[in-house]
Design an enzyme around this catalytic site. Structure first.
Site, PDB file in Angstrom:
ATOM      1  N   THR A   1       0.855  -1.181   0.000  1.00  0.00           N
ATOM      2  CA  THR A   1       0.000   0.000   0.000  1.00  0.00           C
ATOM      3  C   THR A   1       0.894   1.234   0.000  1.00  0.00           C
ATOM      4  OG1 THR A   1      -2.070   0.922   0.842  1.00  0.00           O
ATOM      5  CG2 THR A   1      -0.429   0.324   2.495  1.00  0.00           C
TER       6      THR A   1
ATOM      7  N   CYS B   1      -3.029   7.332   8.027  1.00  0.00           N
ATOM      8  CA  CYS B   1      -3.573   5.970   7.933  1.00  0.00           C
ATOM      9  C   CYS B   1      -2.556   4.964   8.463  1.00  0.00           C
ATOM     10  CB  CYS B   1      -3.886   5.616   6.485  1.00  0.00           C
ATOM     11  SG  CYS B   1      -5.096   6.719   5.721  1.00  0.00           S
TER      12      CYS B   1
ATOM     13  N   HIS C   1      -5.609  -1.152   4.896  1.00  0.00           N
ATOM     14  CA  HIS C   1      -5.180   0.256   4.940  1.00  0.00           C
ATOM     15  C   HIS C   1      -6.250   1.024   5.723  1.00  0.00           C
ATOM     16  CE1 HIS C   1      -3.322   3.812   2.518  1.00  0.00           C
ATOM     17  NE2 HIS C   1      -4.120   4.344   3.433  1.00  0.00           N
TER      18      HIS C   1
END
Lengths: 213, 165
Positions: free
Chosen positions: B26, B32, B49
């Site tokens: 990711t 995040c 995520h």
């Protein structure tokens, strides 16, 4: 019902005009500051998925220079002025008179960085004060912050409010370019204005269009 | 990374599963948190995520489970079980949760990074999944890639290059 489902094309056109007024003033400020001709593309106002948002400045991992701020007042949201490293270096060289300025170079950077910060201050200030004058809404920008990092990491801060309502955000984007820079894709700056979901009501109301019409 | 391996991409508020020789990645984690949960013996790993700490924050009916620490981790564990993972063997590696801006604002959105990390840790603890490595906080964005064969998590930042945890 989700606020985004109430947004129709008339609303998006109004937001586009909103971007046009703000970015128009910012472009003039930039042009005066750099003594260069600045070309502004017609703004867009779009409903985008978070993953589409990541692609709007070269992908989530793309390293960019950003001046970011939080908007408080009758309208709340986030604003980002995002530039490629190359474009930021060109603006900084222009302002400081140091043609060799480089983010990756060994030379002194602090003057360049504070010039970039100040450029962001001036542009976002002129963008937002134009919007405030136009709508008669109280709009207070926070102190802008400079970041040189991955686009996704930066812009995701603008998605936090929207993400509590769904997987889409409404983004008003304007692209500024130096006229002399030619057609290379790297040489441009993006304004991203991301109003918080609860701010669309006040924006449309101030402009005489209800969100429920 | 094996030459035949492909990269499984996980978007923002997204999750997926990977088996060797493929890897899972990711990009552009800011506030995040990227959570990797894996069963080394079963050769399977998953990544989520996470964007927000708690699905209770959702203000509309439909919930994207992968967006929240609580529902995202639950969903990932459920998928891993379907793939033959044993819950007692699961381990986790986490990265992200930066605090990139100091906006002088009352708005709790801007402390979202640390809140995400806290929520992820709490959720993993609820499931008794040990966190064997972490790279959280700070003020830099991260791109992470997990190899389910070596169980290594590679972390890339703009200023400090790559390292492995």
């Amino acid at each position: 019902m989700n606020y985004i489902e109430k947004i129709n094309t008339t609303h998006l056109d109004i937001l586009k005009e909103f971007g046009n007024i703000g970015a128009g003033h910012a472009a003039t400020a930039l042009s005066t500051l750099l003594n260069k001709q600045i070309d502004m593309k017609v703004p867009s106002a779009r409903i985008v998925s978070f993953n589409d948002m990541m692609e709007m400045a070269g992908g989530a991992e793309q390293e960019v220079v950003s001046v970011s701020l939080r908007i408080e007042g009758e309208v709340t949201g986030n604003m980002f002025f995002v530039l490629s490293l190359q474009q930021a270096e060109s603006f900084i060289s222009n302002m400081t008179g140091n043609p060799a300025f480089s983010f990756k170079g060994a030379g002194e950077q602090s003057i360049g960085l504070s010039a970039m910060q100040e450029l962001g201050n001036i542009l976002s200030g002129s963008y937002l004060s134009a919007l405030g004058d136009f709508t008669h809404l109280q709009i207070y920008p926070s102190v802008p912050e400079l970041a040189i990092d991955m686009f996704g990491a930066i812009i995701s801060y603008g998605l936090v409010e929207s993400s509590q309502y769904g997987d889409y955000a409404i983004v008003i984007e304007t692209i500024l370019k130096e006229v002399e820079a030619g057609h290379t894709d790297e040489m441009k700056g993006h304004f991203f204005l991301l109003p918080d979901p609860l701010s669309f009501g006040p924006i449309f109301e101030a402009l005489g269009v209800g969100l429920y019409e | 990374m094996s030459s035949t391996g492909q990269i499984v991409k996980v978007g923002i508020a997204d999750l997926n599963i990977v088996r060797p020789p493929h890897v899972i990645r990711t990009s552009g984690l800011g506030s995040c948190v990227g959570v990797v949960i894996y069963d080394e013996r079963a050769s399977v790993a998953g990544m989520v995520h996470v964007m927000l700490p708690d699905s209770a924050l959702a203000k509309s009916g439909h919930i994207n489970k992968a967006k929240y620490a609580d529902t995202g981790i639950n969903e990932l564990i459920a998928l891993l079980k379907l793939e033959g993972a044993q819950v007692y063997r699961l381990k986790a590696k986490i990265a992200g949760g930066a605090q990139m801006f100091q906006f002088s604002s009352q708005n709790s959105s801007f402390k979202i990074g640390p809140r995400n990390v806290e929520a992820v840790k709490q959720m993993l603890q609820t499931h008794h999944i040990p966190i064997v490595a972490e790279d959280v906080g700070g003020n830099s964005g991260r791109t992470i890639e997990f190899d389910p064969h070596s169980c290594e998590l590679q972390i890339r930042t703009v200023n400090k290059g790559s390292h492995i945890i």
